[in-house]
Design a protein around this motif. Sequence first.
Motif, PDB file in Angstrom:
ATOM      1  N   ASP A   1       0.851  -1.183   0.000  1.00  0.00           N
ATOM      2  CA  ASP A   1       0.000   0.000   0.000  1.00  0.00           C
ATOM      3  C   ASP A   1       0.897   1.247   0.000  1.00  0.00           C
ATOM      4  O   ASP A   1       1.165   1.839   1.049  1.00  0.00           O
ATOM      5  CB  ASP A   1      -0.916  -0.021   1.221  1.00  0.00           C
ATOM      6  CG  ASP A   1      -1.954   1.086   1.204  1.00  0.00           C
ATOM      7  OD1 ASP A   1      -1.840   2.013   0.367  1.00  0.00           O
ATOM      8  OD2 ASP A   1      -2.878   1.022   2.038  1.00  0.00           O
ATOM      9  N   GLN A   2       1.359   1.619  -1.177  1.00  0.00           N
ATOM     10  CA  GLN A   2       2.315   2.715  -1.333  1.00  0.00           C
ATOM     11  C   GLN A   2       1.784   4.022  -0.753  1.00  0.00           C
ATOM     12  O   GLN A   2       2.513   4.746  -0.087  1.00  0.00           O
ATOM     13  CB  GLN A   2       2.664   2.894  -2.813  1.00  0.00           C
ATOM     14  CG  GLN A   2       3.666   3.973  -3.107  1.00  0.00           C
ATOM     15  CD  GLN A   2       5.094   3.588  -2.798  1.00  0.00           C
ATOM     16  OE1 GLN A   2       5.420   2.414  -2.680  1.00  0.00           O
ATOM     17  NE2 GLN A   2       5.948   4.567  -2.652  1.00  0.00           N
ATOM     18  N   GLN A   3       0.512   4.327  -0.994  1.00  0.00           N
ATOM     19  CA  GLN A   3      -0.059   5.581  -0.495  1.00  0.00           C
ATOM     20  C   GLN A   3      -0.028   5.636   1.029  1.00  0.00           C
ATOM     21  O   GLN A   3       0.269   6.676   1.610  1.00  0.00           O
ATOM     22  CB  GLN A   3      -1.486   5.761  -0.999  1.00  0.00           C
ATOM     23  CG  GLN A   3      -1.550   6.146  -2.462  1.00  0.00           C
ATOM     24  CD  GLN A   3      -2.989   6.392  -2.905  1.00  0.00           C
ATOM     25  OE1 GLN A   3      -3.914   5.736  -2.435  1.00  0.00           O
ATOM     26  NE2 GLN A   3      -3.154   7.330  -3.821  1.00  0.00           N
ATOM     27  N   GLU A   4      -0.330   4.527   1.691  1.00  0.00           N
ATOM     28  CA  GLU A   4      -0.318   4.507   3.157  1.00  0.00           C
ATOM     29  C   GLU A   4       1.105   4.624   3.685  1.00  0.00           C
ATOM     30  O   GLU A   4       1.353   5.325   4.673  1.00  0.00           O
ATOM     31  CB  GLU A   4      -0.985   3.229   3.682  1.00  0.00           C
ATOM     32  CG  GLU A   4      -1.029   3.129   5.191  1.00  0.00           C
ATOM     33  CD  GLU A   4      -1.848   4.211   5.885  1.00  0.00           C
ATOM     34  OE1 GLU A   4      -1.800   4.259   7.133  1.00  0.00           O
ATOM     35  OE2 GLU A   4      -2.535   5.011   5.222  1.00  0.00           O
ATOM     36  N   VAL A   5       2.056   3.970   3.040  1.00  0.00           N
ATOM     37  CA  VAL A   5       3.455   4.086   3.464  1.00  0.00           C
ATOM     38  C   VAL A   5       3.905   5.538   3.343  1.00  0.00           C
ATOM     39  O   VAL A   5       4.513   6.091   4.258  1.00  0.00           O
ATOM     40  CB  VAL A   5       4.369   3.143   2.641  1.00  0.00           C
ATOM     41  CG1 VAL A   5       5.838   3.414   2.937  1.00  0.00           C
ATOM     42  CG2 VAL A   5       4.032   1.685   2.908  1.00  0.00           C
ATOM     43  N   GLU A   6       3.571   6.176   2.209  1.00  0.00           N
ATOM     44  CA  GLU A   6       3.936   7.580   2.002  1.00  0.00           C
ATOM     45  C   GLU A   6       3.267   8.475   3.051  1.00  0.00           C
ATOM     46  O   GLU A   6       3.897   9.385   3.591  1.00  0.00           O
ATOM     47  CB  GLU A   6       3.522   8.036   0.598  1.00  0.00           C
ATOM     48  CG  GLU A   6       4.173   7.270  -0.505  1.00  0.00           C
ATOM     49  CD  GLU A   6       5.291   8.020  -1.188  1.00  0.00           C
ATOM     50  OE1 GLU A   6       5.440   9.225  -0.943  1.00  0.00           O
ATOM     51  OE2 GLU A   6       6.013   7.372  -1.950  1.00  0.00           O
ATOM     52  N   ARG A   7       2.011   8.216   3.335  1.00  0.00           N
ATOM     53  CA  ARG A   7       1.289   9.015   4.337  1.00  0.00           C
ATOM     54  C   ARG A   7       1.947   8.878   5.706  1.00  0.00           C
ATOM     55  O   ARG A   7       2.149   9.860   6.421  1.00  0.00           O
ATOM     56  CB  ARG A   7      -0.174   8.581   4.423  1.00  0.00           C
ATOM     57  CG  ARG A   7      -1.018   9.477   5.339  1.00  0.00           C
ATOM     58  CD  ARG A   7      -2.357   8.853   5.683  1.00  0.00           C
ATOM     59  NE  ARG A   7      -2.240   7.693   6.545  1.00  0.00           N
ATOM     60  CZ  ARG A   7      -1.978   7.741   7.861  1.00  0.00           C
ATOM     61  NH1 ARG A   7      -1.771   8.901   8.470  1.00  0.00           N
ATOM     62  NH2 ARG A   7      -1.910   6.639   8.581  1.00  0.00           N
ATOM     63  N   LEU A   8       2.330   7.660   6.042  1.00  0.00           N
ATOM     64  CA  LEU A   8       2.967   7.425   7.344  1.00  0.00           C
ATOM     65  C   LEU A   8       4.323   8.132   7.430  1.00  0.00           C
ATOM     66  O   LEU A   8       4.643   8.733   8.456  1.00  0.00           O
ATOM     67  CB  LEU A   8       3.125   5.932   7.600  1.00  0.00           C
ATOM     68  CG  LEU A   8       1.825   5.194   7.915  1.00  0.00           C
ATOM     69  CD1 LEU A   8       2.009   3.688   7.802  1.00  0.00           C
ATOM     70  CD2 LEU A   8       1.334   5.575   9.308  1.00  0.00           C
ATOM     71  N   VAL A   9       5.102   8.078   6.371  1.00  0.00           N
ATOM     72  CA  VAL A   9       6.400   8.766   6.386  1.00  0.00           C
ATOM     73  C   VAL A   9       6.185  10.264   6.544  1.00  0.00           C
ATOM     74  O   VAL A   9       6.847  10.927   7.347  1.00  0.00           O
ATOM     75  CB  VAL A   9       7.217   8.440   5.119  1.00  0.00           C
ATOM     76  CG1 VAL A   9       8.466   9.310   5.035  1.00  0.00           C
ATOM     77  CG2 VAL A   9       7.606   6.965   5.080  1.00  0.00           C
ATOM     78  N   ARG A  10       5.243  10.842   5.793  1.00  0.00           N
ATOM     79  CA  ARG A  10       4.954  12.280   5.895  1.00  0.00           C
ATOM     80  C   ARG A  10       4.420  12.650   7.286  1.00  0.00           C
ATOM     81  O   ARG A  10       4.657  13.760   7.767  1.00  0.00           O
ATOM     82  CB  ARG A  10       3.937  12.714   4.838  1.00  0.00           C
ATOM     83  CG  ARG A  10       4.510  12.772   3.452  1.00  0.00           C
ATOM     84  CD  ARG A  10       5.336  14.020   3.261  1.00  0.00           C
ATOM     85  NE  ARG A  10       5.931  14.015   1.937  1.00  0.00           N
ATOM     86  CZ  ARG A  10       7.098  14.544   1.642  1.00  0.00           C
ATOM     87  NH1 ARG A  10       7.793  15.148   2.572  1.00  0.00           N
ATOM     88  NH2 ARG A  10       7.574  14.491   0.442  1.00  0.00           N
ATOM     89  N   SER A  11       3.708  11.720   7.928  1.00  0.00           N
ATOM     90  CA  SER A  11       3.144  12.009   9.253  1.00  0.00           C
ATOM     91  C   SER A  11       4.228  12.207  10.311  1.00  0.00           C
ATOM     92  O   SER A  11       3.951  12.738  11.380  1.00  0.00           O
ATOM     93  CB  SER A  11       2.189  10.893   9.681  1.00  0.00           C
ATOM     94  OG  SER A  11       2.908   9.744  10.095  1.00  0.00           O
ATOM     95  N   THR A  12       5.457  11.813  10.020  1.00  0.00           N
ATOM     96  CA  THR A  12       6.556  12.009  10.969  1.00  0.00           C
ATOM     97  C   THR A  12       7.078  13.436  10.959  1.00  0.00           C
ATOM     98  O   THR A  12       7.861  13.810  11.813  1.00  0.00           O
ATOM     99  CB  THR A  12       7.727  11.049  10.663  1.00  0.00           C
ATOM    100  OG1 THR A  12       8.283  11.381   9.389  1.00  0.00           O
ATOM    101  CG2 THR A  12       7.283   9.601  10.686  1.00  0.00           C
ATOM    102  N   GLY A  13       6.653  14.232   9.969  1.00  0.00           N
ATOM    103  CA  GLY A  13       7.116  15.605   9.854  1.00  0.00           C
ATOM    104  C   GLY A  13       8.113  15.816   8.738  1.00  0.00           C
ATOM    105  O   GLY A  13       8.617  16.916   8.556  1.00  0.00           O
ATOM    106  N   VAL A  14       8.417  14.771   7.971  1.00  0.00           N
ATOM    107  CA  VAL A  14       9.359  14.876   6.860  1.00  0.00           C
ATOM    108  C   VAL A  14       8.752  15.772   5.782  1.00  0.00           C
ATOM    109  O   VAL A  14       7.637  15.544   5.334  1.00  0.00           O
ATOM    110  CB  VAL A  14       9.677  13.481   6.282  1.00  0.00           C
ATOM    111  CG1 VAL A  14      10.476  13.585   5.000  1.00  0.00           C
ATOM    112  CG2 VAL A  14      10.421  12.637   7.301  1.00  0.00           C
TER     113      VAL A  14
END
Length: 134
Positions: free
Chosen positions: A86-99
Amino acid sequence: MYYSSFPYGFNSRQQAFMPVHPGYMAMPTPTPQNGRSPFPPVNTRKFNASANRFKQVMNEANLFIGTLTASDDFARQLMDAAQRSDQQEVERLVRSTGVTIKYNLSYTPSGIQIDFSNSDAQNSCCSLRMALGW
């Protein structure tokens, strides 16, 4: 070390190597002409600018690592999304860290790799590859 009468030997991976002797020079040293150095004068401005930009990349990577190490729930969600591709969820999770900087990520059944990049159209100096196994 094993010594033989041959000038070449083999290391533990059976690759040929040539022993280095104390007086052996791999490349000739440029000689100054007219008493001046053959190299241009050292200017560290760009090097220092790259180092400062790299600090920003490190700070962004620290945001991701900080969240990952602080939260088992976050790590579980990230691994689960990656295992489901689930690429979109992985990307969302990475962005949720503040990156906020650019990054490319890939994942396999054995881990995740993230390439953080601080490069833009004018400056392409800094990137950091983070590879984490799971």
